[in-house]
Design a protein around this motif. Structure first.
Motif, mmCIF file in Angstrom:
data_model
loop_
_atom_site.group_PDB
_atom_site.id
_atom_site.type_symbol
_atom_site.label_atom_id
_atom_site.label_comp_id
_atom_site.label_asym_id
_atom_site.label_seq_id
_atom_site.Cartn_x
_atom_site.Cartn_y
_atom_site.Cartn_z
ATOM 1 N N ALA A 29 72.351 13.791 64.449
ATOM 2 C CA ALA A 29 71.577 13.719 63.060
ATOM 3 C C ALA A 29 69.938 13.731 63.239
ATOM 4 C CB ALA A 29 71.978 12.155 62.696
ATOM 5 N N ASN A 30 69.549 13.325 64.392
ATOM 6 C CA ASN A 30 68.227 13.021 64.863
ATOM 7 C C ASN A 30 67.741 14.683 64.725
ATOM 8 O OD1 ASN A 30 67.169 10.719 65.051
ATOM 9 N ND2 ASN A 30 68.138 10.276 66.920
ATOM 10 N N GLU A 31 68.623 15.579 65.400
ATOM 11 C CA GLU A 31 68.331 17.099 65.483
ATOM 12 C C GLU A 31 68.195 17.848 64.043
ATOM 13 O OE1 GLU A 31 66.699 19.761 67.814
ATOM 14 O OE2 GLU A 31 67.580 17.744 68.690
ATOM 15 N N ILE A 32 69.134 17.368 63.213
ATOM 16 C CA ILE A 32 69.114 18.038 62.113
ATOM 17 C C ILE A 32 67.996 17.433 61.165
ATOM 18 C CG2 ILE A 32 70.457 18.304 59.686
ATOM 19 C CD1 ILE A 32 72.796 17.756 61.055
ATOM 20 N N ALA A 33 67.686 16.298 61.217
ATOM 21 C CA ALA A 33 66.613 15.527 60.742
ATOM 22 C C ALA A 33 65.214 16.232 61.198
ATOM 23 C CB ALA A 33 66.140 14.026 60.996
ATOM 24 N N LYS A 34 64.939 16.520 62.452
ATOM 25 C CA LYS A 34 63.792 17.166 62.838
ATOM 26 C C LYS A 34 63.476 18.504 62.107
ATOM 27 C CE LYS A 34 63.508 16.733 67.415
ATOM 28 N NZ LYS A 34 63.817 17.195 68.979
ATOM 29 N N ALA A 35 64.722 19.221 62.250
ATOM 30 C CA ALA A 35 64.638 20.574 61.534
ATOM 31 C C ALA A 35 64.235 20.386 60.008
ATOM 32 C CB ALA A 35 66.103 21.363 61.615
ATOM 33 N N GLU A 36 64.713 19.398 59.314
ATOM 34 C CA GLU A 36 64.179 19.065 57.955
ATOM 35 C C GLU A 36 62.823 18.301 57.868
ATOM 36 O OE1 GLU A 36 66.162 19.157 55.191
ATOM 37 O OE2 GLU A 36 67.590 20.621 56.126
ATOM 38 N N ASN A 37 61.985 18.010 58.924
ATOM 39 C CA ASN A 37 60.872 17.391 59.028
ATOM 40 C C ASN A 37 61.121 16.165 58.472
ATOM 41 O OD1 ASN A 37 58.961 19.182 60.237
ATOM 42 N ND2 ASN A 37 59.128 20.443 58.154
ATOM 43 N N VAL A 38 62.240 15.483 58.647
ATOM 44 C CA VAL A 38 62.316 13.966 58.288
ATOM 45 C C VAL A 38 62.302 13.176 59.628
ATOM 46 C CG1 VAL A 38 64.060 12.267 57.463
ATOM 47 C CG2 VAL A 38 63.852 14.555 56.425
ATOM 48 N N ASP A 39 61.385 12.060 59.663
ATOM 49 C CA ASP A 39 61.226 11.133 60.719
ATOM 50 C C ASP A 39 62.173 10.252 60.420
ATOM 51 O OD1 ASP A 39 60.108 10.073 62.879
ATOM 52 O OD2 ASP A 39 58.360 9.774 62.317
ATOM 53 N N MET A 40 63.258 10.043 61.111
ATOM 54 C CA MET A 40 64.471 8.954 61.043
ATOM 55 C C MET A 40 63.742 7.670 61.314
ATOM 56 S SD MET A 40 66.987 10.545 59.773
ATOM 57 C CE MET A 40 68.334 9.370 59.889
ATOM 58 N N LEU A 88 62.317 8.904 50.979
ATOM 59 C CA LEU A 88 62.635 9.131 52.292
ATOM 60 C C LEU A 88 63.272 10.601 52.485
ATOM 61 C CD1 LEU A 88 65.154 6.002 52.397
ATOM 62 C CD2 LEU A 88 63.117 6.145 53.619
ATOM 63 N N PHE A 89 63.873 10.968 51.471
ATOM 64 C CA PHE A 89 64.438 12.534 51.349
ATOM 65 C C PHE A 89 63.755 13.097 50.560
ATOM 66 C CE2 PHE A 89 67.556 9.221 53.168
ATOM 67 C CZ PHE A 89 67.801 9.796 54.483
ATOM 68 N N PRO A 90 62.522 13.861 50.729
ATOM 69 C CA PRO A 90 61.755 14.560 49.752
ATOM 70 C C PRO A 90 62.741 15.751 49.142
ATOM 71 C CG PRO A 90 60.674 14.427 51.473
ATOM 72 C CD PRO A 90 62.095 13.874 52.202
ATOM 73 N N TYR A 91 63.645 16.388 49.924
ATOM 74 C CA TYR A 91 64.295 17.543 49.275
ATOM 75 C C TYR A 91 65.633 17.096 48.635
ATOM 76 C CZ TYR A 91 61.070 20.730 51.263
ATOM 77 O OH TYR A 91 59.892 21.385 51.542
ATOM 78 N N GLY A 92 65.677 15.750 48.174
ATOM 79 C CA GLY A 92 66.826 15.241 47.727
ATOM 80 C C GLY A 92 67.699 14.353 48.652
ATOM 81 N N PRO A 93 67.967 13.157 48.168
ATOM 82 C CA PRO A 93 68.627 12.163 48.986
ATOM 83 C C PRO A 93 70.279 12.968 49.147
ATOM 84 C CG PRO A 93 68.472 11.243 46.540
ATOM 85 C CD PRO A 93 67.420 12.627 46.773
ATOM 86 N N ALA A 94 70.768 13.581 47.980
ATOM 87 C CA ALA A 94 72.063 14.053 48.045
ATOM 88 C C ALA A 94 72.292 15.159 49.219
ATOM 89 C CB ALA A 94 72.725 14.465 46.586
ATOM 90 N N LYS A 95 71.477 16.237 49.013
ATOM 91 C CA LYS A 95 71.413 17.328 49.902
ATOM 92 C C LYS A 95 70.982 16.938 51.301
ATOM 93 C CE LYS A 95 71.289 21.374 46.853
ATOM 94 N NZ LYS A 95 70.455 22.719 46.202
ATOM 95 N N GLN A 96 69.734 16.283 51.308
ATOM 96 C CA GLN A 96 69.117 16.459 52.677
ATOM 97 C C GLN A 96 69.724 15.275 53.612
ATOM 98 O OE1 GLN A 96 64.954 15.530 52.331
ATOM 99 N NE2 GLN A 96 64.742 17.446 53.800
ATOM 100 N N ALA A 97 70.044 14.101 52.619
ATOM 101 C CA ALA A 97 70.758 13.125 53.612
ATOM 102 C C ALA A 97 72.047 13.409 53.851
ATOM 103 C CB ALA A 97 70.443 11.637 52.639
ATOM 104 N N CYS A 98 72.766 13.905 52.941
ATOM 105 C CA CYS A 98 74.026 14.451 53.517
ATOM 106 C C CYS A 98 74.115 15.180 54.474
ATOM 107 C CB CYS A 98 74.767 15.122 52.195
ATOM 108 S SG CYS A 98 75.383 13.934 50.870
ATOM 109 N N LYS A 99 73.224 16.203 54.489
ATOM 110 C CA LYS A 99 73.393 17.266 55.711
ATOM 111 C C LYS A 99 72.953 16.306 56.935
ATOM 112 C CE LYS A 99 70.807 21.178 54.779
ATOM 113 N NZ LYS A 99 69.750 22.139 54.874
ATOM 114 N N ILE A 100 71.952 15.346 56.880
ATOM 115 C CA ILE A 100 71.669 14.662 58.184
ATOM 116 C C ILE A 100 72.944 13.845 58.619
ATOM 117 C CG2 ILE A 100 70.465 12.812 59.229
ATOM 118 C CD1 ILE A 100 68.114 14.030 57.380
ATOM 119 N N ALA A 101 73.527 13.334 57.575
ATOM 120 C CA ALA A 101 74.710 12.501 57.721
ATOM 121 C C ALA A 101 76.202 13.220 58.140
ATOM 122 C CB ALA A 101 75.292 11.632 56.597
ATOM 123 N N GLY A 102 75.928 14.442 58.288
ATOM 124 C CA GLY A 102 77.104 15.488 58.642
ATOM 125 C C GLY A 102 78.019 15.833 57.659
ATOM 126 N N LEU A 103 77.621 15.309 56.270
ATOM 127 C CA LEU A 103 78.810 15.599 55.339
ATOM 128 C C LEU A 103 78.523 16.870 54.541
ATOM 129 C CD1 LEU A 103 78.370 12.313 53.433
ATOM 130 C CD2 LEU A 103 79.499 12.672 55.649
#
Lengths: 110, 99, 135
Positions: A29-40, A88-103
């Motif tokens: 999750a941290n690795e995906i977040a890094k690629a998305e420029n999201v500081d968890m 929290l997730f500028p590119y959309g909570p559903a898309k970006q947060a789901c990606k980080i959540a592994g869904l």
């Protein structure tokens, strides 16, 4: 595509979603977040964990509207609104947060 | 409501289910393999004839002809072409496909 | 987006009035893709704020059975997703009594709260719809 976590290569689709849900870990999750420029932060984790619980129960990633409502119910109205979630997730909570959540990508998202 | 059925009555229960839900004021259109239901001697003949007392039943001519059944249509079933299919869809407020 | 979803969007976008959409499920869950795709269309259509209901009749009632375990056949078990519908404001689930009886299923065996209706009542509900989408 793939991401590398602790020397291990983990497969993703062309948009960066995990191919196998079972590959997820907090490090992934941290690795995906890094690629998305999201500081968890703690607040990010709260949403990511909520999404994982939701998926575990219903076998789908929720639509943004449904996520917002459900978060509001569980974590209070100050968090159950799209302004908070988009901060929290500028590119959309559903898309970006789901990606980080592994869904997988939420049904209905194109 | 226009009810559209496309499955053979001897392979699937779609027609039987459709006829159990079709109401006066509606219509039934048989297309593809469902046109066999509109032919004389079919196991579905009795139920189609019963339905005809309540509402019109149509069968798509090109599908009947393709199956060599153009001359065996049950009395009372109206044969329509593709233009007639379109007219039926327009005439009814809604349509429902029994897949 | 599927063709059906595009149709819904066009229907819904044409005017601001709320239309009655009924999704009719007549197929068992795992032998064909109909049930899963039908459910996905319902979830997508929930975004358009229409009056949505689901009907389960014939083999479609099998979709709602508790205790489905699909791991060994290698397909997704989407049955828990029916319980998510409430969160999508899809709360009208109609199940036909005759279809349950013909399959030896009782309402207690279903995994979500439904309204059990007779075939006659189901026919009546269908008549009230503006759009019927079958799967």
């Amino acid at each position: 595509m793939a991401i590398n976590v602790a020397g291990k290569s983990i497969e993703t689709d062309e948009e960066g979603y995990l191919t196998n849900l079972g590959d997820w870990s907090e490090e992934v999750a941290n690795e995906i977040a890094k690629a998305e420029n999201v500081d968890m932060s703690q607040n990010h984790w709260e949403v990511v964990n909520f999404l994982r619980e939701y998926y575990n129960e219903y076998q789908i990633a929720p639509a943004v509207r449904v996520l917002t409502k459900a978060i509001g119910k569980k974590l209070g109205p100050d968090k159950g609104n799209s302004k908070y979630l988009y901060e929290l997730f500028p590119y959309g909570p559903a898309k970006q947060a789901c990606k980080i959540a592994g869904l997988p990508k939420p049904t209905g998202c194109v | 409501m226009l009810h559209i059925v496309n499955k053979s009555p001897t392979e699937r229960s779609a027609l039987a289910s459709c006829l159990a839900h079709a109401r006066k004021g509606g219509a039934v259109l048989l297309i593809e393999d469902a046109v066999y239901a509109a032919t004389k001697g079919s196991a579905a003949q009795a139920s189609v004839e019963r339905a005809l007392r309540e509402l019109p039943v149509y069968a798509l001519g090109p599908d009947l002809d393709a199956r060599g059944m153009g001359a065996s249509v049950i009395d009372g079933v109206k044969v329509v072409d593709y233009g007639g299919f379109v007219d039926l869809v327009i005439e009814h407020r809604t349509s429902q496909s029994w897949l | 987006m599927t063709q059906v979803a595009e149709d819904i969007e066009r229907e819904a976008g044409a005017e601001a009035v709320v239309k009655k959409f009924m999704f009719v499920n007549r197929k068992a869950p795992h032998g064909t893709i109909y049930a899963l795709e039908g459910l996905e269309v319902v979830l997508i259509s929930a975004a358009f704020d229409q009056d949505v209901s689901l009907a389960f009749l014939d083999d479609g009632v099998y979709q709602l059975l508790k205790g489905q375990e699909t791991k060994a056949i290698g397909v997704k078990n989407f049955s828990p997703t029916y319980r998510a519908l409430e969160g999508y404001d899809v709360e009208k689930l109609y199940v036909e009594r005759e279809s349950l009886e013909a399959r030896g299923i009782s309402e207690q065996q279903l995994l979500v709260a439904v309204q059990v209706v007779s075939a006659g009542e189901m026919a009546e509900l269908m008549e009230q719809q503006d759009v019927i989408i079958s799967s």
